[in-house]
Design a protein around this motif. Structure first.
Motif, PDB file in Angstrom:
ATOM      1  N   GLN A 182       0.875  -1.181   0.000  1.00 13.04           N
ATOM      2  CA  GLN A 182       0.000   0.000   0.000  1.00 13.04           C
ATOM      3  C   GLN A 182       0.908   1.226   0.000  1.00 13.04           C
ATOM      4  O   GLN A 182       1.720   1.391   0.918  1.00 13.04           O
TER       5      GLN A 182
ATOM      6  N   VAL B 165       1.603   4.817   0.844  1.00 16.17           N
ATOM      7  CA  VAL B 165       0.979   5.713   1.822  1.00 16.17           C
ATOM      8  C   VAL B 165       1.337   7.182   1.607  1.00 16.17           C
ATOM      9  O   VAL B 165       0.643   8.074   2.096  1.00 16.17           O
TER      10      VAL B 165
ATOM     11  N   GLY C 209      -2.773  14.658   8.375  1.00 17.66           N
ATOM     12  CA  GLY C 209      -4.060  14.997   7.774  1.00 17.66           C
ATOM     13  C   GLY C 209      -4.288  14.217   6.498  1.00 17.66           C
ATOM     14  O   GLY C 209      -5.359  13.628   6.291  1.00 17.66           O
TER      15      GLY C 209
ATOM     16  N   SER D 117      -2.942  11.411   5.644  1.00 18.83           N
ATOM     17  CA  SER D 117      -3.105   9.992   5.948  1.00 18.83           C
ATOM     18  C   SER D 117      -4.511   9.679   6.461  1.00 18.83           C
ATOM     19  O   SER D 117      -5.117   8.672   6.089  1.00 18.83           O
ATOM     20  N   GLU D 118      -5.049  10.580   7.303  1.00 24.13           N
ATOM     21  CA  GLU D 118      -6.381  10.319   7.861  1.00 24.13           C
ATOM     22  C   GLU D 118      -7.469  10.443   6.790  1.00 24.13           C
ATOM     23  O   GLU D 118      -8.388   9.626   6.732  1.00 24.13           O
ATOM     24  N   LEU D 119      -7.339  11.445   5.924  1.00 22.65           N
ATOM     25  CA  LEU D 119      -8.293  11.582   4.819  1.00 22.65           C
ATOM     26  C   LEU D 119      -8.239  10.350   3.927  1.00 22.65           C
ATOM     27  O   LEU D 119      -9.252   9.824   3.482  1.00 22.65           O
TER      28      LEU D 119
ATOM     29  N   THR E  10      -7.207   7.307   4.653  1.00 21.48           N
ATOM     30  CA  THR E  10      -7.768   6.133   5.307  1.00 21.48           C
ATOM     31  C   THR E  10      -9.265   6.052   5.014  1.00 21.48           C
ATOM     32  O   THR E  10      -9.782   4.998   4.657  1.00 21.48           O
ATOM     33  N   VAL E  11      -9.933   7.190   5.147  1.00 23.01           N
ATOM     34  CA  VAL E  11     -11.378   7.201   4.958  1.00 23.01           C
ATOM     35  C   VAL E  11     -11.743   6.904   3.506  1.00 23.01           C
ATOM     36  O   VAL E  11     -12.612   6.077   3.238  1.00 23.01           O
TER      37      VAL E  11
ATOM     38  N   LEU F 174      -9.919   5.431   1.129  1.00 27.97           N
ATOM     39  CA  LEU F 174      -9.505   4.096   0.678  1.00 27.97           C
ATOM     40  C   LEU F 174     -10.431   3.024   1.232  1.00 27.97           C
ATOM     41  O   LEU F 174     -10.617   1.974   0.627  1.00 27.97           O
ATOM     42  N   THR F 175     -11.000   3.274   2.409  1.00 23.87           N
ATOM     43  CA  THR F 175     -11.881   2.265   2.988  1.00 23.87           C
ATOM     44  C   THR F 175     -13.329   2.423   2.518  1.00 23.87           C
ATOM     45  O   THR F 175     -14.055   1.458   2.449  1.00 23.87           O
ATOM     46  N   GLN F 176     -13.731   3.644   2.185  1.00 25.01           N
ATOM     47  CA  GLN F 176     -15.157   3.854   1.921  1.00 25.01           C
ATOM     48  C   GLN F 176     -15.546   4.034   0.456  1.00 25.01           C
ATOM     49  O   GLN F 176     -16.647   3.661   0.064  1.00 25.01           O
ATOM     50  N   LYS F 177     -14.671   4.610  -0.347  1.00 28.74           N
ATOM     51  CA  LYS F 177     -15.041   4.809  -1.747  1.00 28.74           C
ATOM     52  C   LYS F 177     -14.952   3.499  -2.518  1.00 28.74           C
ATOM     53  O   LYS F 177     -14.172   2.620  -2.170  1.00 28.74           O
TER      54      LYS F 177
ATOM     55  N   ASN G 116      -5.493   1.027  -3.521  1.00 32.85           N
ATOM     56  CA  ASN G 116      -6.089  -0.116  -2.832  1.00 32.85           C
ATOM     57  C   ASN G 116      -6.983  -0.949  -3.724  1.00 32.85           C
ATOM     58  O   ASN G 116      -8.192  -1.090  -3.477  1.00 32.85           O
TER      59      ASN G 116
ATOM     60  N   VAL H 258     -18.310   8.571   3.025  1.00 36.43           N
ATOM     61  CA  VAL H 258     -19.361   8.375   2.029  1.00 36.43           C
ATOM     62  C   VAL H 258     -20.648   7.902   2.718  1.00 36.43           C
ATOM     63  O   VAL H 258     -20.625   6.993   3.531  1.00 36.43           O
TER      64      VAL H 258
ATOM     65  N   ARG I 233      -3.549  18.949  15.336  1.00 39.74           N
ATOM     66  CA  ARG I 233      -3.095  18.659  13.979  1.00 39.74           C
ATOM     67  C   ARG I 233      -3.487  19.758  13.004  1.00 39.74           C
ATOM     68  O   ARG I 233      -2.645  20.321  12.295  1.00 39.74           O
TER      69      ARG I 233
ATOM     70  N   ILE J 210     -10.455  18.437  10.050  1.00 36.27           N
ATOM     71  CA  ILE J 210     -10.947  17.481   9.045  1.00 36.27           C
ATOM     72  C   ILE J 210     -11.616  16.297   9.728  1.00 36.27           C
ATOM     73  O   ILE J 210     -12.119  15.404   9.090  1.00 36.27           O
TER      74      ILE J 210
ATOM     75  N   SER K  14      -1.612   5.959  12.075  1.00 40.95           N
ATOM     76  CA  SER K  14      -2.535   6.166  10.951  1.00 40.95           C
ATOM     77  C   SER K  14      -2.107   5.381   9.712  1.00 40.95           C
ATOM     78  O   SER K  14      -2.939   4.786   9.026  1.00 40.95           O
TER      79      SER K  14
ATOM     80  N   THR L 100      -4.203   2.401   8.010  1.00 40.10           N
ATOM     81  CA  THR L 100      -4.638   2.459   6.615  1.00 40.10           C
ATOM     82  C   THR L 100      -4.427   1.103   5.955  1.00 40.10           C
ATOM     83  O   THR L 100      -5.311   0.583   5.276  1.00 40.10           O
TER      84      THR L 100
ATOM     85  N   ASN M 102     -14.028  -0.403  10.168  1.00 40.99           N
ATOM     86  CA  ASN M 102     -14.412  -0.343   8.757  1.00 40.99           C
ATOM     87  C   ASN M 102     -15.300  -1.501   8.332  1.00 40.99           C
ATOM     88  O   ASN M 102     -14.949  -2.301   7.472  1.00 40.99           O
TER      89      ASN M 102
END
Lengths: 233, 233
Positions: free
Chosen positions: A75, A77, A140, A142-144, A146-147, A149-152, A192, B70, B89, B98, B142, B146, B192
């Motif tokens: 992955q 990062v 920031g 990395s946290e965006l 994470t979201v 990559l897991t949700q879209k 991912n 999402v 942060r 964020i 983080s 991920t 997740n």
DNA sequence: ACTAAAATGTGTTTTTTAACACTATTTTTA
DNA sequence: TAAAAATAGTGTTAAAAAACACATTTTAGT
């Protein structure tokens, strides 16, 4: 001044570079107390498990930061562009590296060793704040990431990756070709997904006129549509 | 000294707290120049889009940091325990928040406002390094997260979350009950997955004797097996 | 204490995406 | 420059997990 020297010089003076926050005296010190390393495409800068030795500043080139996960699937990062910092997270967290860094094209790096780095931070709070700012920005991102990559879904993830590459490395002179050349596998590892799905989805985007492809060249043909795919999924 | 006062005091003196890195003079300054806030369960400390106002230090309680992704699905990106830092942060990255922060139980927070925080960093390089260390540790967490959230399967992700909760908040006196009470939805948002799948997989773990459940109480019955599930998938 | 609302739990179906198997093309390198 | 290796591309199948639809239990508010 040669081209190489000019690039090198800018790393000490460009206001995009952390080193521009140094005092004149410190700047001078670092000029005489650093290592300069050169890497060819696919060369390893450091790898997962290594003990961090210092701060790596990319003077020229492009580097991918990735971690090997389940079943040898990487992955990506972070992606580093000139003046970007590397290898400092583990150093400051007092850990060994948890990611690996590999040059994706010919790259030059300036290394400031741990002791000198701590000295600079101790002496210069602006420099310290520069480090803090860089870590905060990375966290920031990395946290965006994470979201998303897991949700879209696949299309959204790939569209976002293409936009990310554009934002990071920009366009070539034609104003639409991404100024970075990645293998389909790297694109998959950034987004991912499996390599097959990256290939398939890139083809679908090309079919729909969102991008156009020619080997590793990716041209954004319809940025608005690409944004929409990234946002809406 | 009352219980509340003792907890509050420890935030300034415990070596686990960032504030222990302050000089005596600075420590004194902060004691007289901070805000103390109290939150009930489910209260919002700050939310996505807000302008950061200062550094939040958790004196007591537990807080979740999450981002809405999402389709109103939240992803928990950090969990805060006493002496943990929040809200810094975005401040250091010069961005709006964020993520959102919500108390998962009654919590007390010490807030140091931006100006004071910058002053402390400017005056005290040890304190600056403390901030750097915290950001570097968060970034490592983080990035690891991920990878596992994207690559591990449901059972692996849930097992890892349970281990993470144990590592963060520890056990109750019985030495096996997790010292944190989350809704099934929060567990899902941390791992997740959908709430249904969190419930189902928790039941499966209980069936297999890896954990035992009683309401929101989770007891680890077989830590070795749990580790194996987390690692092997 | 009673009711509404929220949270938990369970079975079924559908969607998404990985895995697999293979061909074709491009790039290395001997 | 030919062979081998790596990369790119495509169709099919299988697995994983979401979505959906409800039943049940717990919690909160009047």
């Amino acid at each position: 001044m040669s081209v190489i020297e000019a690039i090198y010089e800018k790393c000490f003076t460009s206001e995009d570079s952390l080193l521009s926050l140094l005092t004149n005296e410190q700047n001078d010190y670092v000029r005489h107390n650093h290592t300069s390393l050169h890497y060819k495409k696919n060369d390893v800068l450091y790898k997962d498990g290594d003990v961090p030795t210092g701060l790596f500043i990319l003077a020229e080139g492009k580097v991918k930061i990735f971690r090997e996960g389940v079943g040898h699937r990487d992955q990506i990062v972070r992606m580093i562009k000139p003046y970007g910092l590397m290898g400092y997270r583990a150093l400051f967290a007092n850990e060994t590296h948890i990611t690996s860094a590999v040059a994706i094209e010919e790259s030059t790096v300036i290394v400031i060793k741990k002791g000198d780095l701590l000295k600079l931070i101790h002496e210069n709070s602006k420099f310290a704040l520069g480090i803090i700012n860089s870590l905060a920005a990375n966290l920031g991102f990395s946290e965006l990431r994470t979201v998303t990559l897991t949700q879209k879904h696949i299309r959204g993830r790939l569209a976002e990756s293409i936009i990310f590459l554009k934002d990071t490395y920009g366009y070539e002179k034609d104003n639409c070709t991404l100024n970075v050349y990645l293998s389909r596998e790297d694109i998959a590892n950034l987004s991912n997904m499996t390599t097959s799905n990256a290939i398939r989805t890139l083809s679908a985007f090309a079919e729909e006129g969102v991008i156009s492809l020619s080997g590793k060249k990716i041209r954004i043909e319809n940025a608005e549509k690409l944004n929409k795919i990234s946002t809406m999924g």
